[in-house]
Design a protein around this motif. Structure first.
Motif, mmCIF file in Angstrom:
data_model
loop_
_atom_site.group_PDB
_atom_site.id
_atom_site.type_symbol
_atom_site.label_atom_id
_atom_site.label_comp_id
_atom_site.label_asym_id
_atom_site.label_seq_id
_atom_site.Cartn_x
_atom_site.Cartn_y
_atom_site.Cartn_z
ATOM 1 N N ASN A 26 0.828 -1.210 0.000
ATOM 2 C CA ASN A 26 0.000 0.000 0.000
ATOM 3 C C ASN A 26 0.860 1.257 0.000
ATOM 4 O OD1 ASN A 26 -2.579 -0.966 -0.225
ATOM 5 N ND2 ASN A 26 -2.782 -1.341 1.958
ATOM 6 N N ALA A 27 2.010 1.206 0.661
ATOM 7 C CA ALA A 27 2.908 2.361 0.632
ATOM 8 C C ALA A 27 3.416 2.605 -0.788
ATOM 9 C CB ALA A 27 4.067 2.144 1.589
ATOM 10 N N VAL A 28 3.796 1.540 -1.465
ATOM 11 C CA VAL A 28 4.280 1.682 -2.851
ATOM 12 C C VAL A 28 3.164 2.211 -3.745
ATOM 13 C CG1 VAL A 28 5.076 0.397 -4.871
ATOM 14 C CG2 VAL A 28 6.074 -0.063 -2.639
ATOM 15 N N LEU A 29 1.960 1.620 -3.625
ATOM 16 C CA LEU A 29 0.843 2.078 -4.452
ATOM 17 C C LEU A 29 0.463 3.523 -4.139
ATOM 18 C CD1 LEU A 29 -1.452 -1.077 -4.523
ATOM 19 C CD2 LEU A 29 0.002 -0.186 -6.345
ATOM 20 N N GLY A 30 0.537 3.910 -2.864
ATOM 21 C CA GLY A 30 0.257 5.298 -2.497
ATOM 22 C C GLY A 30 1.283 6.250 -3.091
ATOM 23 N N GLY A 31 2.557 5.830 -3.096
ATOM 24 C CA GLY A 31 3.602 6.649 -3.716
ATOM 25 C C GLY A 31 3.404 6.793 -5.212
ATOM 26 N N VAL A 43 3.361 7.415 2.721
ATOM 27 C CA VAL A 43 2.915 7.425 4.123
ATOM 28 C C VAL A 43 1.400 7.261 4.191
ATOM 29 C CG1 VAL A 43 2.704 8.887 6.175
ATOM 30 C CG2 VAL A 43 4.882 8.738 4.971
ATOM 31 N N ARG A 44 0.686 7.979 3.359
ATOM 32 C CA ARG A 44 -0.776 7.853 3.361
ATOM 33 C C ARG A 44 -1.211 6.451 2.955
ATOM 34 N NH1 ARG A 44 -3.734 12.338 0.193
ATOM 35 N NH2 ARG A 44 -5.466 11.303 1.201
ATOM 36 N N GLY A 45 -0.523 5.859 1.972
ATOM 37 C CA GLY A 45 -0.851 4.491 1.561
ATOM 38 C C GLY A 45 -0.598 3.494 2.671
ATOM 39 N N ALA A 46 0.509 3.657 3.380
ATOM 40 C CA ALA A 46 0.823 2.743 4.483
ATOM 41 C C ALA A 46 -0.188 2.885 5.614
ATOM 42 C CB ALA A 46 2.232 3.007 4.989
ATOM 43 N N VAL A 47 -0.566 4.100 5.941
ATOM 44 C CA VAL A 47 -1.527 4.320 7.026
ATOM 45 C C VAL A 47 -2.894 3.773 6.635
ATOM 46 C CG1 VAL A 47 -2.759 6.117 8.321
ATOM 47 C CG2 VAL A 47 -0.290 6.260 8.027
ATOM 48 N N SER A 48 -3.244 3.854 5.364
ATOM 49 C CA SER A 48 -4.550 3.336 4.935
ATOM 50 C C SER A 48 -4.618 1.826 5.073
ATOM 51 C CB SER A 48 -4.851 3.757 3.498
ATOM 52 O OG SER A 48 -4.006 3.063 2.597
ATOM 53 N N ALA A 49 -3.470 1.140 5.078
ATOM 54 C CA ALA A 49 -3.460 -0.314 5.220
ATOM 55 C C ALA A 49 -3.558 -0.757 6.674
ATOM 56 C CB ALA A 49 -2.189 -0.884 4.597
ATOM 57 N N LEU A 50 -3.364 0.162 7.606
ATOM 58 C CA LEU A 50 -3.416 -0.189 9.025
ATOM 59 C C LEU A 50 -4.849 -0.446 9.471
ATOM 60 C CD1 LEU A 50 -0.908 2.380 10.559
ATOM 61 C CD2 LEU A 50 -0.540 -0.052 10.212
ATOM 62 N N SER A 51 -4.971 -1.325 10.451
ATOM 63 C CA SER A 51 -6.284 -1.547 11.070
ATOM 64 C C SER A 51 -6.601 -0.354 11.965
ATOM 65 C CB SER A 51 -6.251 -2.834 11.892
ATOM 66 O OG SER A 51 -5.364 -2.684 12.991
ATOM 67 N N PRO A 52 -7.827 -0.221 12.410
ATOM 68 C CA PRO A 52 -8.150 0.894 13.312
ATOM 69 C C PRO A 52 -7.310 0.887 14.592
ATOM 70 C CG PRO A 52 -10.152 -0.039 12.433
ATOM 71 C CD PRO A 52 -9.029 -0.920 11.974
ATOM 72 N N ALA A 53 -7.043 -0.276 15.138
ATOM 73 C CA ALA A 53 -6.201 -0.350 16.341
ATOM 74 C C ALA A 53 -4.785 0.098 16.011
ATOM 75 C CB ALA A 53 -6.200 -1.770 16.892
ATOM 76 N N GLY A 54 -4.278 -0.264 14.840
ATOM 77 C CA GLY A 54 -2.946 0.165 14.421
ATOM 78 C C GLY A 54 -2.865 1.668 14.227
ATOM 79 N N ARG A 55 -3.938 2.229 13.708
ATOM 80 C CA ARG A 55 -3.965 3.688 13.533
ATOM 81 C C ARG A 55 -3.966 4.405 14.880
ATOM 82 N NH1 ARG A 55 -8.307 4.310 8.562
ATOM 83 N NH2 ARG A 55 -7.104 3.057 7.105
ATOM 84 N N VAL A 56 -4.713 3.880 15.833
ATOM 85 C CA VAL A 56 -4.733 4.473 17.175
ATOM 86 C C VAL A 56 -3.347 4.383 17.804
ATOM 87 C CG1 VAL A 56 -5.650 4.177 19.520
ATOM 88 C CG2 VAL A 56 -7.192 4.117 17.552
ATOM 89 N N ALA A 57 -2.682 3.248 17.644
ATOM 90 C CA ALA A 57 -1.331 3.084 18.193
ATOM 91 C C ALA A 57 -0.360 4.064 17.531
ATOM 92 C CB ALA A 57 -0.865 1.647 18.005
ATOM 93 N N LEU A 58 -0.465 4.235 16.223
ATOM 94 C CA LEU A 58 0.411 5.176 15.517
ATOM 95 C C LEU A 58 0.184 6.597 16.012
ATOM 96 C CD1 LEU A 58 2.453 5.709 13.226
ATOM 97 C CD2 LEU A 58 0.493 5.990 11.709
ATOM 98 N N ILE A 59 -1.065 6.977 16.191
ATOM 99 C CA ILE A 59 -1.375 8.326 16.680
ATOM 100 C C ILE A 59 -0.818 8.505 18.098
ATOM 101 C CG2 ILE A 59 -3.263 9.845 17.391
ATOM 102 C CD1 ILE A 59 -4.817 8.745 14.954
ATOM 103 N N ALA A 60 -0.947 7.479 18.937
ATOM 104 C CA ALA A 60 -0.416 7.556 20.308
ATOM 105 C C ALA A 60 1.099 7.727 20.299
ATOM 106 C CB ALA A 60 -0.815 6.317 21.092
ATOM 107 N N VAL A 61 1.799 6.995 19.435
ATOM 108 C CA VAL A 61 3.262 7.120 19.341
ATOM 109 C C VAL A 61 3.643 8.527 18.878
ATOM 110 C CG1 VAL A 61 5.272 6.326 18.023
ATOM 111 C CG2 VAL A 61 3.717 4.672 19.046
ATOM 112 N N LEU A 62 2.933 9.058 17.884
ATOM 113 C CA LEU A 62 3.242 10.404 17.401
ATOM 114 C C LEU A 62 2.996 11.468 18.473
ATOM 115 C CD1 LEU A 62 1.854 10.236 13.761
ATOM 116 C CD2 LEU A 62 4.244 10.232 14.479
ATOM 117 N N VAL A 63 1.920 11.337 19.223
ATOM 118 C CA VAL A 63 1.622 12.291 20.295
ATOM 119 C C VAL A 63 2.694 12.207 21.375
ATOM 120 C CG1 VAL A 63 0.006 12.818 22.171
ATOM 121 C CG2 VAL A 63 -0.840 12.438 19.845
ATOM 122 N N LEU A 64 3.080 10.980 21.754
ATOM 123 C CA LEU A 64 4.140 10.822 22.764
ATOM 124 C C LEU A 64 5.465 11.390 22.269
ATOM 125 C CD1 LEU A 64 3.401 7.314 24.276
ATOM 126 C CD2 LEU A 64 3.242 9.521 25.419
#
Length: 170
Positions: A102-107, A122-143
């Motif tokens: 998905n990252a390659v296709l998004g690029g 980046v947008r392609g990779a994030v679109s492939a994440l599950s909702p739980a994965g997206r929440v975890a990514l947002i938590a890591v970025l906020v931290l």
């Protein structure tokens, strides 16, 4: 269509075969004849065409147009079916392919659209994440944003310690 000299329905023979010096066009069975080149319809045939009578040539032209339209319709239909199959294939690849595909296709999509390929990946990779994965990514970025000042202070302290150690050894 007119009668050509030398064919049935005409009393004249081809002037080239007989050496006949007559004019190029002559009257033959109610039609003008152009000595084998182009037979022209007489006035009665032209009047029949104008009155709405359909000739074989008109039917042939109409049938050929219909055939061409059907051929083009079928060709474009086949091409569109192929494009739709390819699009479904790419959708399946992106659904099963995971984050990297998905990252390659998004690029690639971003490059085709004239945008940044990194941001598209980046947008392609994030679109492939599950909702739980997206929440975890947002938590890591906020931290990371919250801990960034602490990290900068720790790096500055490490540089000060290295500078003091370097001065003490010299």
């Amino acid at each position: 269509m007119g009668v050509v000299a030398g064919q049935p329905g005409c009393d004249h023979r081809n002037s080239a075969a007989t050496g006949w010096p007559g004019p190029e066009r002559e009257r033959c069975a109610g039609r003008e004849v152009d000595e084998g080149r182009n037979a022209m319809p007489a006035a009665s045939e032209t009047a029949a065409r104008e009155s709405g009578a359909v000739t074989a040539q008109d039917r042939l032209v109409a049938d050929l147009r219909d055939l061409l339209a059907a051929l083009l319709d079928k060709a474009f239909g086949l091409a569109l079916d192929g494009i739709e199959r390819f699009a479904r294939f790419l959708d399946g690849v992106s659904a099963r392919g995971g984050i990297s595909v998905n990252a390659v296709l998004g690029g690639v999509r971003a490059a085709i659209g004239g945008h940044s390929t990194v941001w598209g990946a980046v947008r392609g990779a994030v679109s492939a994440l599950s909702p739980a994965g997206r929440v975890a990514l947002i938590a890591v970025l906020v931290l990371a944003l919250l801990l960034l000042p602490v990290t900068v202070v720790l790096v500055l302290l490490a540089l000060i310690v290295l500078a003091v150690v370097a001065v003490a050894r010299s």
